[in-house]
Scaffold this motif. Structure first.
Motif: not given
Length: 108
Positions: A8-17, A78-82, A102-108
């Motif tokens: 199945p296709p990967p599940k998608r998600g959104i994290v809103i900080f 997940f897609t991350v939104i700050c 912050v973006e670099k840290e989240i992507k690592s």
């Protein structure tokens, strides 16, 4: 002819900080309303996390993502939104957050 997928296709998600409790309540109300409008289409995981202050994005957001959210939702992409108050950055000569870090840290 289309080829059938074996997995199945990967599940998608959104994290809103968010910075504070007011924003958390606001975004949760929007999410609840959208889910009530179309209850059959619940295909995206949405997580709202309060980092309790804009200065905490650099340390808390990546840690919450790696230690709390990803283990709870294995296999979700997940897609991350700050979310933050833009006026704080528009007029401040020394902004409280270095977003590229912050973006670099989240992507690592």
């Amino acid at each position: 002819m289309k080829k059938k997928r074996d997995t199945p296709p990967p599940k998608r998600g959104i994290v809103i900080f968010v910075e504070g409790e007011t924003e958390k309540v606001f975004y949760e109300a929007i999410i609840k309303h959208l889910r009530e409008l179309n209850p059959e289409k619940q295909c995206v995981e949405i997580v709202v996390k309060n980092v309790k202050g804009v200065g905490n994005y650099g340390s808390k957001a990546p840690r919450k993502l790696k230690n709390e959210i990803l283990p709870k939702y294995p296999g979700v992409d997940f897609t991350v939104i700050c979310c933050y108050d833009a006026d704080r950055f528009k007029y401040d000569a020394k902004p409280p957050v270095k977003w590229k870090e912050v973006e670099k840290e989240i992507k690592s």
